[in-house]
Design an enzyme around this catalytic site. Structure first.
Site, PDB file in Angstrom:
ATOM      1  N   GLU A 173      42.274  49.858  44.148  1.00 23.51           N
ATOM      2  CA  GLU A 173      42.940  49.089  44.867  1.00 23.51           C
ATOM      3  C   GLU A 173      44.093  49.809  45.404  1.00 23.51           C
ATOM      4  OE1 GLU A 173      41.137  45.188  43.982  1.00 23.51           O
ATOM      5  OE2 GLU A 173      42.580  45.648  43.148  1.00 23.51           O
ATOM      6  N   ASP A 195      43.039  38.344  35.177  1.00 20.81           N
ATOM      7  CA  ASP A 195      42.986  36.853  35.462  1.00 20.81           C
ATOM      8  C   ASP A 195      44.674  36.497  34.469  1.00 20.81           C
ATOM      9  OD1 ASP A 195      41.359  37.151  37.768  1.00 20.81           O
ATOM     10  OD2 ASP A 195      39.819  36.588  36.121  1.00 20.81           O
TER      11      ASP A 195
END
Length: 615
Positions: free
Chosen positions: A220, A379
């Site tokens: 990313e 997460d």
């Protein structure tokens, strides 16, 4: 040795400091489904294993798992996300309830809840089936409802925190939960949030948000640099650079793998040739070409470079070059392109590289584990990093705690969740400094509450009959517990219930009602009171937050003036629809009057106790 112990105590102090920190999570919520099977033969039709399903578990995924991690780490988590009106959505709601997440998801009929289904045999993932399409866009009404929920949740958190600005976490995984109008609203409302964390597959969509921290994967990060269109330039000290194409590259793999592919020519076999020069005639072309579903990149046959997501990474410097070095060399650019104070480039099993305004890169490491153990570890990393920064921890401390939270969750197959107790245990700190029984007398409360307050913990208080404990009660109590650090539940005595509900109540004696409440993980202490009103107990406890069930405004709660006079806040929590003690009792009575001749021989229908909210 003493220095290491002091460092662990310092980190534990930060973990304690973020207790009750208000955090709003918004984004792509999904359900993770794990199916564990056995296989001892191949099928006749094809060389494929025959699977016998042994166990199935469901867990919150995506933004929902980030919310679960915030809650289990001790934060006050509120999730706003579109969720389908389907079985997967119901399971996701249950996962959020069990974790104590404040569920403010928005129902989206006709739009399915995204699901990732994994089939495993011998802890090896054999296949994954994904459902939920980014083309399933929210309709205008859905967008309006989502924005309303965001606005209300923001104010709800601010009120719960005594006017303190909440923290915002944005989880954009490209599944359509955050269309352009929602992104624009969040950018416009940025000043309402003290700390903003962003985890997005496409960071270019979030220009203008000015987040406190972004946590891109390596792929990313390189995708953002490619789309930024910056000029190619050497990187000081390494001779490495990224080649930025003129066009907008197609989406690539989730991670890039840098290194020599099998059969590739090593970089030191080639000399006196500029980087990125096309391979000489006769040399093999790219090897290790990615397929659309593979998380790999192409390695040029000359062994000098790898490509992925439209970015070419020159590795002429030799074997010592890895993704961490490349990430460190571009942290300043990533901060500039994202507008973030902090950039944490995650490298899956290789740890992370973190950079802030001081320009000093910080490297953290992780232990390599099977891929099935690391699902959702990002997460946990995001949740811990966000909570630490929101608690004003220094960046090195936040980076340490985030990596530790991610690392200690990967011990087994399943979706990763880090609990505050696990984090403190990893820091060799006691997880409980106070030990008191769950069932207490009213004369003990003063001393217990004083001890908790001395430790800086906030007290939540609620009361009720809790005659037939059901799912609605549990969800209500979990939401109440999420408002503070300690939940005290006051239960009406049998005589008090008879005066309030009538001569045929309670169904269960107070000893049973209190014992069941005390067994719930979200309840810290249970006390029985004889009066019709809990006013005397409220005066003794002086709760920071008083919670009442109902859909009416807090100002209509009879105890509200007393609570506010004592310096506390009043909150009302809406009940789960179609869940009430009275409804359960009525169904039991009608069931017992069934004229069927086999009634007396038939076991009670267990579904009667599972389809039910507090009365």
């Amino acid at each position: 040795m003493a220095g290491a112990a002091a460092e662990q105590r310092r980190l534990a102090t930060v973990v304690e400091s973020w207790l009750g920190r208000p955090v709003l999570i918004v984004g792509d919520a999904m359900l993770d489904e794990w199916r564990f099977a056995d296989s001892d033969r191949l099928c006749r039709e094809a060389p494929a294993p025959v699977l016998t399903l042994r166990r199935r578990i469901s867990a919150a995924g995506g933004a929902a798992n980030t919310a679960v991690n915030v809650a289990t780490l001790g934060g006050r988590a509120v999730l706003v996300a579109p969720v389908g009106a389907d079985v997967a959505g119901d399971e996701l709601h249950d996962c959020l309830d069990r974790a104590g997440v404040w569920d403010r998801t928005v129902n989206q009929p006709g739009r399915p809840t995204p699901v990732k289904r994994r089939m495993l045999a011998g802890n090896q993932i054999l296949l994954r089936e994904d459902s939920g399409d980014p083309d399933d866009a929210l309709d205008p009404e859905g967008v309006t409802r989502l924005l309303t929920a965001l606005n209300c949740a923001t104010e709800e958190l601010r009120a719960a925190a005594g006017g303190e600005a909440p923290t915002l976490v944005v989880c954009d995984y490209g599944l359509g939960a955050l269309p352009a109008p929602v992104r624009a609203w969040l950018v416009e409302q940025r000043e309402r949030y003290a700390t903003v964390a962003l985890d997005a597959h496409d960071l270019a969509d979030w220009r203008g948000l000015a987040p406190t921290v972004v946590t891109p994967s390596f792929a990313e990060a390189t995708r953002l640099l490619a789309r930024a269109g910056g000029a190619t330039r050497p990187t000081a000290g390494t001779g490495l650079h990224l080649e930025h194409p003129h066009g907008d590259p197609a989406d690539g793999p989730s991670e890039l793998t840098v290194g020599a592919a099998p059969g590739g020519v090593r970089a030191d076999d080639v000399t006196d040739r500029p980087a990125l020069e096309p391979s000489p005639a006769g040399r093999p072309g790219p090897v290790g070409e990615p397929t659309p579903s593979e998380g790999r990149v192409a390695l040029t046959g000359d062994g000098l470079s790898v490509t992925g997501t439209g970015v070419t990474v020159n590795t002429q410097a030799g074997e010592g070059v890895d993704r961490a070095v490349l990430a460190e060399s571009r942290l300043a650019e990533l901060r500039a392109h994202t507008g973030a104070d902090v950039v944490a480039v995650t490298l899956d099993t290789e740890g992370a590289v973190v950079g802030g305004a001081d320009g000093e890169p910080r490297r953290s490491h992780s232990t390599p584990v099977p891929a099935s153990h690391a699902v959702g570890a990002g997460d946990a990393y995001l949740a811990a990093m966000t909570l630490a920064l929101a608690a004003d921890a220094p960046l090195p401390t936040a980076a340490q705690l985030a990596q530790l939270a991610a690392t200690i969750t990967v011990s087994d197959t399943g979706t990763c969740v880090c609990r505050r107790e696990d984090l403190l245990t990893a820091l060799d700190q006691p997880t409980e400094t106070m030990s008191h029984p769950a069932l207490v007398g009213s004369d003990e409360l003063d001393a217990i509450v004083a001890e908790y307050r001395e430790a800086g913990r906030s007290v939540v208080f609620t009361n009720g009959c809790f005659d037939v404990l059901h799912r609605g009660h549990v969800r209500y109590l979990e939401q109440a517990r999420a408002l503070g650090d300690l939940l005290i539940v006051a239960v009406n005595s049998d005589d008090s219930v008879r005066r309030l509900k009538g001569p045929d109540r309670p169904v269960n004696p107070v000893e049973d009602r209190a014992a069941l409440l005390a067994a719930l993980a979200c309840v810290d202490h249970v006390v029985v009171f004889e009066e019709d009103s809990p006013a005397a107990l409220i005066g003794a406890v002086r709760p920071d937050i008083y919670v009442k069930g109902g859909d009416y405004p807090p100002e209509l709660v009879p105890e509200a003036p007393l609570v506010r006079r004592l310096g506390g806040q009043v909150h009302t929590l809406g009940y789960v629809p179609d869940r009430s003690t009275s409804a359960i009792i009525e169904r039991i009575r009608s069931h017992s009057q069934d004229p069927s001749p086999v009634t007396s021989e038939r076991e009670p229908d267990p579904s009667l106790s599972s389809r039910t909210q507090a009365s």
